[in-house]
Design an enzyme around this catalytic site. Structure first.
Site, PDB file in Angstrom:
ATOM      1  N   GLY A 280       0.807  -1.204   0.000  1.00 44.13           N
ATOM      2  CA  GLY A 280       0.000   0.000   0.000  1.00 44.13           C
ATOM      3  C   GLY A 280       0.830   1.237   0.000  1.00 44.13           C
ATOM      4  O   GLY A 280       2.062   1.196  -0.015  1.00 44.13           O
ATOM      5  N   GLU A 281       0.135   2.353  -0.002  1.00 45.93           N
ATOM      6  CA  GLU A 281       0.838   3.609   0.025  1.00 45.93           C
ATOM      7  C   GLU A 281       0.184   4.491   1.070  1.00 45.93           C
ATOM      8  O   GLU A 281      -1.001   4.769   1.009  1.00 45.93           O
ATOM      9  CB  GLU A 281       0.785   4.274  -1.352  1.00 45.93           C
ATOM     10  CG  GLU A 281       1.671   5.481  -1.414  1.00 45.93           C
ATOM     11  CD  GLU A 281       2.128   5.786  -2.828  1.00 45.93           C
ATOM     12  OE1 GLU A 281       1.626   5.143  -3.761  1.00 45.93           O
ATOM     13  OE2 GLU A 281       2.980   6.672  -2.962  1.00 45.93           O
ATOM     14  N   GLY A 282       0.949   4.883   2.034  1.00 45.01           N
ATOM     15  CA  GLY A 282       0.394   5.681   3.127  1.00 45.01           C
ATOM     16  C   GLY A 282       0.535   7.159   2.856  1.00 45.01           C
ATOM     17  O   GLY A 282       0.925   7.562   1.770  1.00 45.01           O
ATOM     18  N   THR A 283       0.215   7.945   3.852  1.00 43.23           N
ATOM     19  CA  THR A 283       0.254   9.392   3.663  1.00 43.23           C
ATOM     20  C   THR A 283       1.661   9.883   3.380  1.00 43.23           C
ATOM     21  O   THR A 283       1.844  10.851   2.696  1.00 43.23           O
ATOM     22  CB  THR A 283      -0.254  10.137   4.907  1.00 43.23           C
ATOM     23  OG1 THR A 283       0.041   9.337   6.040  1.00 43.23           O
ATOM     24  CG2 THR A 283      -1.723  10.393   4.805  1.00 43.23           C
TER      25      THR A 283
ATOM     26  N   VAL B 139       5.634   4.557   1.014  1.00 36.92           N
ATOM     27  CA  VAL B 139       5.199   3.305   0.406  1.00 36.92           C
ATOM     28  C   VAL B 139       5.377   2.211   1.441  1.00 36.92           C
ATOM     29  O   VAL B 139       6.362   2.192   2.173  1.00 36.92           O
ATOM     30  CB  VAL B 139       6.068   2.990  -0.824  1.00 36.92           C
ATOM     31  CG1 VAL B 139       5.587   1.731  -1.504  1.00 36.92           C
ATOM     32  CG2 VAL B 139       6.048   4.155  -1.780  1.00 36.92           C
ATOM     33  N   VAL B 140       4.415   1.289   1.514  1.00 35.63           N
ATOM     34  CA  VAL B 140       4.480   0.253   2.538  1.00 35.63           C
ATOM     35  C   VAL B 140       4.696  -1.123   1.907  1.00 35.63           C
ATOM     36  O   VAL B 140       4.025  -1.478   0.936  1.00 35.63           O
ATOM     37  CB  VAL B 140       3.192   0.222   3.381  1.00 35.63           C
ATOM     38  CG1 VAL B 140       3.353  -0.738   4.537  1.00 35.63           C
ATOM     39  CG2 VAL B 140       2.857   1.607   3.890  1.00 35.63           C
TER      40      VAL B 140
ATOM     41  N   LYS C  54       7.633   0.661   6.099  1.00 30.54           N
ATOM     42  CA  LYS C  54       7.250   1.866   5.370  1.00 30.54           C
ATOM     43  C   LYS C  54       8.487   2.661   5.011  1.00 30.54           C
ATOM     44  O   LYS C  54       9.283   3.003   5.863  1.00 30.54           O
ATOM     45  CB  LYS C  54       6.297   2.709   6.208  1.00 30.54           C
ATOM     46  CG  LYS C  54       5.934   4.024   5.556  1.00 30.54           C
ATOM     47  CD  LYS C  54       4.564   4.545   5.958  1.00 30.54           C
ATOM     48  CE  LYS C  54       4.447   4.909   7.416  1.00 30.54           C
ATOM     49  NZ  LYS C  54       3.124   5.409   7.758  1.00 30.54           N
ATOM     50  N   LYS C  55       8.617   2.909   3.722  1.00 30.21           N
ATOM     51  CA  LYS C  55       9.735   3.728   3.277  1.00 30.21           C
ATOM     52  C   LYS C  55       9.232   5.154   3.153  1.00 30.21           C
ATOM     53  O   LYS C  55       8.314   5.435   2.389  1.00 30.21           O
ATOM     54  CB  LYS C  55      10.216   3.209   1.915  1.00 30.21           C
ATOM     55  CG  LYS C  55      11.323   4.018   1.326  1.00 30.21           C
ATOM     56  CD  LYS C  55      11.698   3.400  -0.008  1.00 30.21           C
ATOM     57  CE  LYS C  55      12.541   4.350  -0.820  1.00 30.21           C
ATOM     58  NZ  LYS C  55      12.803   3.818  -2.146  1.00 30.21           N
TER      59      LYS C  55
ATOM     60  N   ASP D 270      -6.489  12.476  14.435  1.00 31.42           N
ATOM     61  CA  ASP D 270      -6.955  12.020  13.124  1.00 31.42           C
ATOM     62  C   ASP D 270      -7.628  10.651  13.236  1.00 31.42           C
ATOM     63  O   ASP D 270      -7.347   9.743  12.466  1.00 31.42           O
ATOM     64  CB  ASP D 270      -5.805  11.966  12.122  1.00 31.42           C
ATOM     65  CG  ASP D 270      -6.314  11.919  10.675  1.00 31.42           C
ATOM     66  OD1 ASP D 270      -7.496  12.242  10.462  1.00 31.42           O
ATOM     67  OD2 ASP D 270      -5.547  11.558   9.785  1.00 31.42           O
TER      68      ASP D 270
END
Lengths: 432, 334
Positions: free
Chosen positions: A22-25, A28-29, A44-45, A137
């Site tokens: 996935g891709e977080g805020t 990239v995960v 997570k990078k 959040d």
């Protein structure tokens, strides 16, 4: 010399990496493995790229807070390390999130299940508040759920350590639909009860199986709140008129919540109305909520390992083997994480009909009409300084579409050496 | 968060002063080894140059030299934050980051001023006092002679963060002082003209405590109490502070001892700050010149190697791809 050992440890050798999940805020995960403990992890990078201000403010917040907060209902940041000018965050692996649970129509959430989810969320929030951390959040996609049914809060990119007497906070936080009225009115002195309003919204969403107050912008959000809960009177909320952006709304009588949440028990109605108390000073705290009779009355909250989970959590392994399944089943509406979103829910059939190749943001926005574009432009998170990327928060409500082949490979190669992991399957299509 | 669950306690807190010395010795000696064993990859052209590039044992700094230069720079960092008008918590965290970084690294191998600026910049982020890097550097230019390329700060940011083990929550005594002076339980029995007066005076002592190792050895609350204890001069006020400590924390003897130890450390640091370091500084400047040249050289070499590898990788990729495409075409046709 433990100290020296720790500062010289080569951590990147400890974790292996497999495919992107996935891709977080802000990154990239990837799914990965901690070779020391055998634990599955999410790596997570953090996007560094061309940032002229270095590592992002949200990443700093997340790291700062999660390095300290350790609790069964808060995502565990296992490790942080630097490798080749990139910062990697290693988290325990979580399979899905509450957003997926809520919108999975095949899942039946019983009263006890809702109670269970609420209990574990509240315990996580209570731990934050007890440790002087505001999450700022909270929303279903930031509540992660794992296969062993742990429920954990994640995404502390907006979190703040509070308690300093003289600090003013930005009201620009919390995703619109979960934002309390005092923030919509521009309050810059606030406390942990802002999170409690968001929890109320999550509670409502668990019972209704749809967002309770889906506004389109700040003003519309206030309108939705007052339509749903009635307008506050001066005795309900004496300080409201002194807030910076106070606006008077036409009076709406308070509805009977029993008619909104038809299946809810009286104790549930009592608890949710305490979370939806307009005056932040009178709103229920996490600690008080946990000792509310709702949690001690029958039925008892479902135990963590009995909570219902979307079926696809158990299918992910096989799904990731087949690109078409991945594309059509796990691509979800990109509920813009920190922007107001359209209230129109995207029909899933439309997406799967759109075909694999054409699935991208523009298709989605075309499908959902102009509202999404508007909302993308209208960011509600200009917290102090930066506008975070529009994307879904970690871990992955959106299975990210693979980029064009070249871009993709560039990205993979950058840290190919990193974690001597296998290369993710390149999903090439044969040109016909 | 309770202090004893924090990363500060778990990772940056030591039970004995000797442990700090042990670490500093180990760091100093490994840096020394690295510097002395440096060999230029490119063969020296002339004899002149060769001599200049070499570091002799005498050119290196001892553990004590390093420490003296470090505390002078800690003071500089404090001053810088004051000139910037940064809030106390930004200053406190910046200094803590700076001290933590140089507990694990030798000043011989890093540009101490740039690390200092980087620590302050990181602290601004970690303490919710965010500003753009360009804005920050403009301020730096206003108040210092430093010429800093933003790229350097960005590079060092990651180096420093790693050196800090990414621990960014700092417990500092300023906050505890604030809490203590606002506790009427304590202040009612002190002979002071105003709460503000004692607050201001204690803040100065806290600032001095930054120049000691107290933050690695004592919880911030104790450092704060020690500061208060040191700014009241009359016996009766000092006694009331000790009584307050007794009522609040128990173990009076241990606490009293700690208060004294902290006071002694402060005295010692004053002596150290008075030492003339001009000779050591000269040595340091000279050493840094050589070492940074060495480092630049090494970096160039490494970049070359990396580039070469990258090129090889690309070539291999292209080759693989063309083979794959050929096969695909074959399969399609066949």
């Amino acid at each position: 010399m433990q100290f020296i050992q720790q500062i010289t440890e080569n951590k990147h050798e400890r974790y292996t990496r497999s495919h992107q999940i996935g891709e977080g805020t802000f990154g990239v995960v990837y799914k990965g493995l901690d070779t020391k403990t055998g634990q599955t992890v999410a790596v997570k990078k953090i996007k560094m790229g061309k940032l002229e201000n270095g590592i992002s403010f949200s990443a700093v917040r997340e790291i700062k807070v999660l390095q300290e907060l350790k609790h069964p209902n808060i995502i565990d940041l296992v490790d942080v390390f630097l490798y080749k000018s990139n910062v990697y965050l290693v988290y325990e692996y979580m399979d899905t999130d509450l957003y997926e649970v809520i919108r999975d129509q095949s899942l039946l959430l019983s009263t006890a299940d809702v109670k269970g989810y609420m209990k574990y969320i509240l315990e996580g929030v209570e731990a934050c508040h007890h440790n002087w951390v505001l999450h700022r959040d909270l929303k279903p996609s930031n509540v992660l759920v794992s296969r062993n049914n742990d429920v954990k809060l994640a995404d502390f990119g907006l979190a703040k350590v509070f308690g300093s007497p003289d600090k003013r906070y930005s009201p620009q936080c919390i995703t619109l639909w979960y934002k309390p009225p005092e923030l919509l009115y521009g309050a810059n002195l606030y406390g942990p009860t802002v999170d409690m309003w968001s929890i109320g919204c999550i509670f409502a969403e668990l019972m209704l199986r749809r967002p309770f107050l889906p506004g389109n912008n700040d003003l519309d959000q206030l309108g939705k709140i007052f339509q749903g809960l009635g307008t506050p009177t001066d005795s309900d909320w004496p300080d409201m008129r002194s807030l910076p952006n106070f606006i008077e709304f036409d009076e709406v009588p308070k509805p009977n919540l029993k008619q909104v949440f038809t299946a809810a028990t009286p104790d549930a109605i009592d608890l949710i109305s305490k979370m939806f108390t307009f005056d932040p000073n009178k709103r229920i705290t996490a600690k008080e909520a946990l000792s509310h009779p709702y949690f001690s009355n029958q039925p008892k909250p479902t135990a963590p390992h009995d909570l219902p989970l979307p079926k696809k959590v158990f299918e992910t392994e096989s799904a990731s083997a087949s690109k078409t399944i991945v594309a059509s089943t796990t691509l979800t509406v990109p509920q813009p994480s920190r922007v107001s979103s359209t209230s129109k829910v995207l029909n899933f059939d439309d997406i799967s009909n759109a075909g694999d190749d054409s699935l991208n943001l523009s298709t989605i926005s075309a499908l959902s009409g102009s509202t999404l574009n508007e909302s993308l432009n209208h960011s509600h998170l200009v917290d102090d300084v930066e506008v975070p990327d529009i994307g879904t928060p970690f871990p992955y409500s959106v299975e990210k579409r693979r980029r064009s082949e070249d871009g993709d490979e560039e990205m993979e190669n950058e840290d190919n050496e990193f974690m001597n992991g296998e290369r993710p399957p390149v999903r090439r299509k044969l040109a016909m | 968060m309770p202090f004893n669950k924090s990363s500060q306690y778990k990772f940056w807190f030591f039970d004995k002063e000797e442990k700090l010395l042990e670490i500093r010795k180990a760091i100093n000696s490994s840096a020394t080894d690295r510097i002395l064993s440096y060999k230029s990859a490119s063969p020296p052209k002339e004899g002149k140059k060769k001599k200049k590039d070499r570091v002799k044992q005498d050119d290196l700094l001892s553990v004590d030299d390093e420490y003296l230069i470090l505390i002078k720079n800690i003071q500089k960092a404090s001053l810088l934050c004051m000139r910037f008008n940064f809030p106390l918590h930004v200053e406190a965290s910046a200094i803590m980051f700076f001290k933590r970084f140089f507990l694990g690294h030798s000043i011989m191998e890093y540009d101490i001023s740039k690390i200092m600026l980087t620590c302050i910049y990181i602290s601004c982020k970690a303490e919710d006092y965010y500003q753009d890097l360009s804005h920050f550097l403009a301020k730096v230019q206003e108040v210092t002679t430093a010429e800093v390329d933003p790229k350097e700060i960005l590079k060092l940011e990651l180096v420093v963060l790693q050196g800090l083990q990414f621990h960014m929550l700092v417990y500092h005594p300023y906050r505890s002082v604030f809490a203590f002076v606002h506790d009427p339980e304590l202040t009612k029995s002190l002979r002071i003209s105003s709460v503000n007066e004692i607050y201001e005076a204690s803040k100065l002592i806290v600032r001095q405590s930054f120049l000691t190792d107290a933050s690695f050895l004592f919880p911030p609350g104790l450092i704060a109490l020690s500061s208060l204890h040191q700014c009241v001069v009359d016996d009766s006020s000092q006694q009331s502070i000790l009584r307050y400590v007794q009522a609040k924390f128990g173990h009076q003897e241990q606490v009293t001892n700690s208060l004294n130890t902290i006071a002694n450390m402060l005295q010692e640091s004053k002596t150290k700050m008075g030492v003339d370091t001009s000779v050591i500084e000269k040595k340091f400047v000279k050493l840094r010149k050589i070492v940074s040249n060495q480092q630049k050289e090494t970096e160039k070499e490494n970049n070359k190697i990396a580039e070469k590898k990258e090129q090889e990788r690309r070539d291999k990729k292209t080759e693989e791809r063309s083979i794959k495409e050929e096969q695909d075409t074959k399969n399609l046709l066949g």
